[in-house]
Design a protein around this motif. Structure first.
Motif, PDB file in Angstrom:
ATOM      1  N   ALA A 133      34.883   6.754-155.863  1.00  0.00           N
ATOM      2  CA  ALA A 133      33.602   7.421-156.037  1.00  0.00           C
ATOM      3  C   ALA A 133      32.904   7.461-154.621  1.00  0.00           C
ATOM      4  CB  ALA A 133      32.837   7.056-157.234  1.00  0.00           C
ATOM      5  N   VAL A 134      32.962   6.341-153.822  1.00  0.00           N
ATOM      6  CA  VAL A 134      32.292   6.319-152.565  1.00  0.00           C
ATOM      7  C   VAL A 134      33.048   7.255-151.572  1.00  0.00           C
ATOM      8  CG1 VAL A 134      31.400   5.048-150.855  1.00  0.00           C
ATOM      9  CG2 VAL A 134      30.982   4.276-153.084  1.00  0.00           C
ATOM     10  N   ALA A 135      34.297   7.034-151.540  1.00  0.00           N
ATOM     11  CA  ALA A 135      35.002   7.618-150.569  1.00  0.00           C
ATOM     12  C   ALA A 135      35.247   8.956-151.021  1.00  0.00           C
ATOM     13  CB  ALA A 135      36.622   7.030-150.646  1.00  0.00           C
ATOM     14  N   TRP A 140      34.185  14.409-149.134  1.00  0.00           N
ATOM     15  CA  TRP A 140      33.809  15.876-149.883  1.00  0.00           C
ATOM     16  C   TRP A 140      32.328  16.261-149.706  1.00  0.00           C
ATOM     17  CZ3 TRP A 140      37.686  19.179-150.662  1.00  0.00           C
ATOM     18  CH2 TRP A 140      38.993  18.663-151.050  1.00  0.00           C
ATOM     19  N   LEU A 141      31.425  15.464-149.754  1.00  0.00           N
ATOM     20  CA  LEU A 141      29.970  15.984-149.687  1.00  0.00           C
ATOM     21  C   LEU A 141      29.392  15.562-148.327  1.00  0.00           C
ATOM     22  CD1 LEU A 141      29.085  14.623-153.191  1.00  0.00           C
ATOM     23  CD2 LEU A 141      30.157  16.735-152.521  1.00  0.00           C
ATOM     24  N   GLY A 142      30.187  14.671-147.447  1.00  0.00           N
ATOM     25  CA  GLY A 142      29.495  14.422-146.183  1.00  0.00           C
ATOM     26  C   GLY A 142      28.000  13.595-146.112  1.00  0.00           C
ATOM     27  N   VAL A 143      28.190  12.461-147.070  1.00  0.00           N
ATOM     28  CA  VAL A 143      27.114  11.562-147.118  1.00  0.00           C
ATOM     29  C   VAL A 143      27.676  10.220-146.802  1.00  0.00           C
ATOM     30  CG1 VAL A 143      25.767  12.911-148.879  1.00  0.00           C
ATOM     31  CG2 VAL A 143      27.630  11.196-149.705  1.00  0.00           C
ATOM     32  N   GLU A 144      26.546   9.308-146.286  1.00  0.00           N
ATOM     33  CA  GLU A 144      26.802   7.913-146.259  1.00  0.00           C
ATOM     34  C   GLU A 144      27.087   7.238-147.646  1.00  0.00           C
ATOM     35  OE1 GLU A 144      27.384   6.216-143.508  1.00  0.00           O
ATOM     36  OE2 GLU A 144      27.452   8.362-142.465  1.00  0.00           O
ATOM     37  N   GLY A 145      27.911   6.107-147.664  1.00  0.00           N
ATOM     38  CA  GLY A 145      28.193   5.592-149.028  1.00  0.00           C
ATOM     39  C   GLY A 145      28.437   4.119-148.651  1.00  0.00           C
ATOM     40  N   GLU A 146      28.023   3.530-149.935  1.00  0.00           N
ATOM     41  CA  GLU A 146      28.181   2.067-149.752  1.00  0.00           C
ATOM     42  C   GLU A 146      28.509   1.792-151.374  1.00  0.00           C
ATOM     43  OE1 GLU A 146      28.096  -0.213-147.575  1.00  0.00           O
ATOM     44  OE2 GLU A 146      26.920   0.918-145.822  1.00  0.00           O
ATOM     45  N   VAL A 147      29.424   0.726-151.366  1.00  0.00           N
ATOM     46  CA  VAL A 147      29.761   0.082-152.631  1.00  0.00           C
ATOM     47  C   VAL A 147      29.019  -0.727-153.253  1.00  0.00           C
ATOM     48  CG1 VAL A 147      31.942  -1.137-153.777  1.00  0.00           C
ATOM     49  CG2 VAL A 147      32.135   0.702-151.975  1.00  0.00           C
ATOM     50  N   SER A 148      28.505  -0.665-154.501  1.00  0.00           N
ATOM     51  CA  SER A 148      27.879  -1.680-155.081  1.00  0.00           C
ATOM     52  C   SER A 148      28.396  -2.712-155.780  1.00  0.00           C
ATOM     53  CB  SER A 148      27.061  -0.824-156.358  1.00  0.00           C
ATOM     54  OG  SER A 148      25.722  -1.486-156.781  1.00  0.00           O
ATOM     55  N   THR A 149      27.675  -3.545-156.604  1.00  0.00           N
ATOM     56  CA  THR A 149      28.361  -4.656-157.419  1.00  0.00           C
ATOM     57  C   THR A 149      27.943  -4.623-158.733  1.00  0.00           C
ATOM     58  OG1 THR A 149      26.454  -6.087-156.546  1.00  0.00           O
ATOM     59  CG2 THR A 149      28.400  -5.812-155.071  1.00  0.00           C
ATOM     60  N   THR A 150      28.454  -5.836-159.466  1.00  0.00           N
ATOM     61  CA  THR A 150      28.018  -5.887-160.936  1.00  0.00           C
ATOM     62  C   THR A 150      26.699  -6.932-160.910  1.00  0.00           C
ATOM     63  OG1 THR A 150      29.632  -7.672-161.126  1.00  0.00           O
ATOM     64  CG2 THR A 150      30.115  -5.424-161.873  1.00  0.00           C
ATOM     65  N   ASP A 151      26.776  -7.641-159.841  1.00  0.00           N
ATOM     66  CA  ASP A 151      25.845  -8.768-159.478  1.00  0.00           C
ATOM     67  C   ASP A 151      24.823  -8.273-158.704  1.00  0.00           C
ATOM     68  OD1 ASP A 151      24.174 -10.976-159.329  1.00  0.00           O
ATOM     69  OD2 ASP A 151      25.648 -12.304-159.029  1.00  0.00           O
ATOM     70  N   PRO A 152      23.523  -8.097-158.919  1.00  0.00           N
ATOM     71  CA  PRO A 152      22.472  -7.488-157.923  1.00  0.00           C
ATOM     72  C   PRO A 152      22.334  -8.486-157.027  1.00  0.00           C
ATOM     73  CG  PRO A 152      21.399  -8.198-160.386  1.00  0.00           C
ATOM     74  CD  PRO A 152      22.952  -8.190-160.408  1.00  0.00           C
ATOM     75  N   ALA A 153      22.392  -9.735-157.144  1.00  0.00           N
ATOM     76  CA  ALA A 153      22.271 -10.705-156.012  1.00  0.00           C
ATOM     77  C   ALA A 153      23.114 -10.337-154.916  1.00  0.00           C
ATOM     78  CB  ALA A 153      22.374 -12.110-156.598  1.00  0.00           C
ATOM     79  N   ASP A 154      24.330  -9.703-155.107  1.00  0.00           N
ATOM     80  CA  ASP A 154      25.172  -9.849-154.090  1.00  0.00           C
ATOM     81  C   ASP A 154      25.311  -7.977-153.582  1.00  0.00           C
ATOM     82  OD1 ASP A 154      26.640 -11.899-154.655  1.00  0.00           O
ATOM     83  OD2 ASP A 154      27.840 -10.998-156.193  1.00  0.00           O
ATOM     84  N   LEU A 155      24.275  -7.336-153.949  1.00  0.00           N
ATOM     85  CA  LEU A 155      24.120  -6.018-153.272  1.00  0.00           C
ATOM     86  C   LEU A 155      23.786  -6.093-151.921  1.00  0.00           C
ATOM     87  CD1 LEU A 155      23.884  -2.899-154.155  1.00  0.00           C
ATOM     88  CD2 LEU A 155      21.555  -3.417-154.157  1.00  0.00           C
ATOM     89  N   GLY A 156      24.810  -5.233-151.250  1.00  0.00           N
ATOM     90  CA  GLY A 156      24.768  -5.454-149.743  1.00  0.00           C
ATOM     91  C   GLY A 156      24.136  -4.114-149.065  1.00  0.00           C
ATOM     92  N   VAL A 157      23.771  -2.905-149.747  1.00  0.00           N
ATOM     93  CA  VAL A 157      23.039  -2.050-149.249  1.00  0.00           C
ATOM     94  C   VAL A 157      21.797  -2.504-148.668  1.00  0.00           C
ATOM     95  CG1 VAL A 157      22.246  -1.319-151.523  1.00  0.00           C
ATOM     96  CG2 VAL A 157      22.428   0.210-149.489  1.00  0.00           C
ATOM     97  N   ASP A 158      21.118  -2.066-147.615  1.00  0.00           N
ATOM     98  CA  ASP A 158      20.058  -2.574-147.029  1.00  0.00           C
ATOM     99  C   ASP A 158      18.821  -1.309-147.258  1.00  0.00           C
ATOM    100  OD1 ASP A 158      20.913  -4.875-145.891  1.00  0.00           O
ATOM    101  OD2 ASP A 158      21.860  -3.785-144.234  1.00  0.00           O
ATOM    102  N   GLY A 159      17.727  -1.602-146.646  1.00  0.00           N
ATOM    103  CA  GLY A 159      16.592  -0.751-146.663  1.00  0.00           C
ATOM    104  C   GLY A 159      16.022  -0.614-145.507  1.00  0.00           C
ATOM    105  N   PRO A 160      14.911  -0.435-145.436  1.00  0.00           N
ATOM    106  CA  PRO A 160      13.935   0.209-146.737  1.00  0.00           C
ATOM    107  C   PRO A 160      14.130   1.751-146.939  1.00  0.00           C
ATOM    108  CG  PRO A 160      12.572   0.177-144.638  1.00  0.00           C
ATOM    109  CD  PRO A 160      13.670  -0.394-144.273  1.00  0.00           C
TER     110      PRO A 160
END
Length: 496
Positions: A133-135, A140-160
């Motif tokens: 889905a990210v790919a 097709w939509l031309g957006v930046e994308g990151e793959v999420s996880t089932t464990d919130p502690a492992d979420l790699g997407v940064d902020g803010p």
């Protein structure tokens, strides 16, 4: 986390089957884009066959009608985009360029595709647990994308992030990860940023369920085949539970409490929307409070086309209902457009505000008792089954598309729904009969057990009689028994 490798086997989106191409292919989709305000400069309309939201619309709501399912898919995405746009304008009225928006649990871009076109000044990133889905969205939509996880502690997407939008994720999370995901997202907000997420409230809890004292109810069931239902099922929550969870999360990061607001059933007329504004900076001060009157958003207009009838003269009557939840009544205006028919004639064909006590009962509000409408099409106007029909409603919080499609698709949709209703009635009757049969079998089993018990009792009594008879024969054969019998015989002969 690094971007998805588009050359990997899991991300071969070029070969991914599409159920709708990037451009509109029929008049009903073009009409939808025009009414929704996109016109020719519309979004990319590519829809992947793997998209579970499309498959859910196809199977659950529109009963194997691709035309109706794709319309529902686009309409729900455009509705979410409209809601997010209004909340962004409310929170950031100057509409500064480069606002960082994270569409979290974005799926295959049901909403993002519209946001990219409606708000090109935004810097949009998507995050989704399905790498395909990210790919898909990146290509097709031309957006930046990151793959999420089932464990919130492992979420790699940064902020803010200035805004994190989460549609229909918290409505599926179990209690063990609900607050953890709130914390993971809240701490990635910029000062003054806004977290917008949706939940199922207790008010829409399924029949036969009881909300626990904790205010959180979860069942391991969902439409997703990608995720385990233990991680992604169906959840319902009380408002107090949500507000307490947000307060606890915020207290671990900020000295000031966030401003939290709620719009009951503000997303797709089903899920409650929560808006949590993190304590901000002087450049973007947070609001003093959030009330239903201060948010430029309501539940809006809801409606449906659900009946038709052919007249003896060959004309056609289409029926449906429409309500404005914010006005608590029939919409301010109902507009009918029929291909090739003068708008004034179309207005005369439409009969609004008719009695629909069933709708009032379903929505639990007697103010919706006159929510029905009827469209009478004489025979001479039914020139083709491909006749394009659009029905829109205007209300306090804008316009809503109730129907757009061909006359044939309208009839097919209603016929399918009637078949589903009939099937539901038959299935309910079958379930009742099966329950009665099970109860009868239970009663029969009980009677059989009683009969067995009685038979065993008779057998036991027979055995006991046999034992007594044997004891008596043994006693009669003994010396003392014979002596006793002679004694009684002599005593009887002597009369004493």
């Amino acid at each position: 986390m690094s971007p998805v490798d588009l050359a990997s086997p899991a991300a071969q989106v070029d070969a991914m089957k599409l159920v709708h191409p990037p451009q509109p292919v029929n008049d009903s989709v073009r009409a939808f884009l025009d009414i929704a305000g996109f016109g020719d400069a519309g979004p990319c309309l590519a829809v992947a066959a793997k998209d579970e939201m499309y498959q859910y619309a196809l199977g659950e709501f529109h009963h194997s009608s691709p035309e109706r399912a794709i319309q529902a898919y686009f309409r729900s995405g455009a509705a979410a985009c409209r809601i997010l746009g209004r909340l962004l304008d409310w929170r950031f009225p100057a509409r500064p360029a480069g606002l960082r928006v994270l569409d979290f649990a974005s799926g295959y871009g049901r909403m993002t595709r519209f946001l990219k076109v409606a708000r090109p000044e935004l810097k949009v990133t998507v995050c989704e647990i399905d790498p395909d889905a990210v790919a898909f969205q990146r290509q097709w939509l031309g957006v930046e994308g990151e793959v999420s996880t089932t464990d919130p502690a492992d979420l790699g997407v940064d902020g803010p992030w200035d805004c994190i939008f989460v549609a229909s994720l918290f409505s599926h999370l179990p209690e063990r990860t609900f607050e953890a995901w709130l914390e993971a997202l809240y701490r990635r907000l910029a000062p003054g940023g806004v977290l917008i997420f949706s939940v199922h409230d207790e008010a829409v809890l399924l029949p036969g369920r009881t909300m626990p004292e904790s205010g959180f109810y979860f069942e391991a069931m969902s439409e997703s085949e990608f995720l385990s239902t233990e991680d992604y099922g169906s959840a319902w929550v009380r408002e107090a539970y949500v507000r307490d969870a947000v307060a606890r999360v915020a207290a671990s990061h900020d000295s000031e409490a966030p401003i939290v607001g709620r719009v009951p059933q503000g997303l797709w007329h089903l899920q409650d929307l929560y808006i949590a504004v993190r304590p901000g900076t002087a450049e973007v001060p947070p609001p003093d409070s959030i009330s239903p009157d201060s948010i430029p958003l309501g539940r809006g207009i809801e409606g449906h086309l659900d009946g038709f009838e052919w007249s003896s003269e060959g004309g056609l009557s289409l029926e449906g209902w429409a309500v404005d939840h914010d006005l608590k009544g029939f919409p301010e205006a109902l507009t009918l457009q029929i291909e090739g028919i003068d708008p004034a004639t179309a207005r005369e064909l439409l009969q609004p505000a008719l009695g629909r006590p069933d709708v009032a009962s379903f929505l639990r509000d007697e103010r919706f008792v006159t929510s029905g409408f009827r469209l009478e099409l004489p025979q001479d106007l039914i020139v083709s089954p491909d006749l394009l029909v659009t029905l829109t409603a205007e209300g306090q919080n804008g316009q809503e598309i109730l129907f757009v499609g061909t006359l044939e698709s309208a009839l097919q949709s209603v016929a399918r729904e009637k078949d589903v209703v009939r099937r539901g009635i038959l299935e309910a009757r079958l379930a009742t009969l099966e329950q009665d049969l099970a109860a009868s079998r239970g009663r029969t089993a009980g009677l059989q057990q009683r009969l067995t018990d009685v038979q065993q009792r008779f057998e036991d009594l027979g055995w006991q009689r046999h034992v007594l008879e044997e004891q008596i024969r043994s006693m009669e054969a003994s010396f003392f028994w014979k002596l006793r019998n002679r004694w009684f015989a002599l005593k009887g002969a002597g009369g004493d």
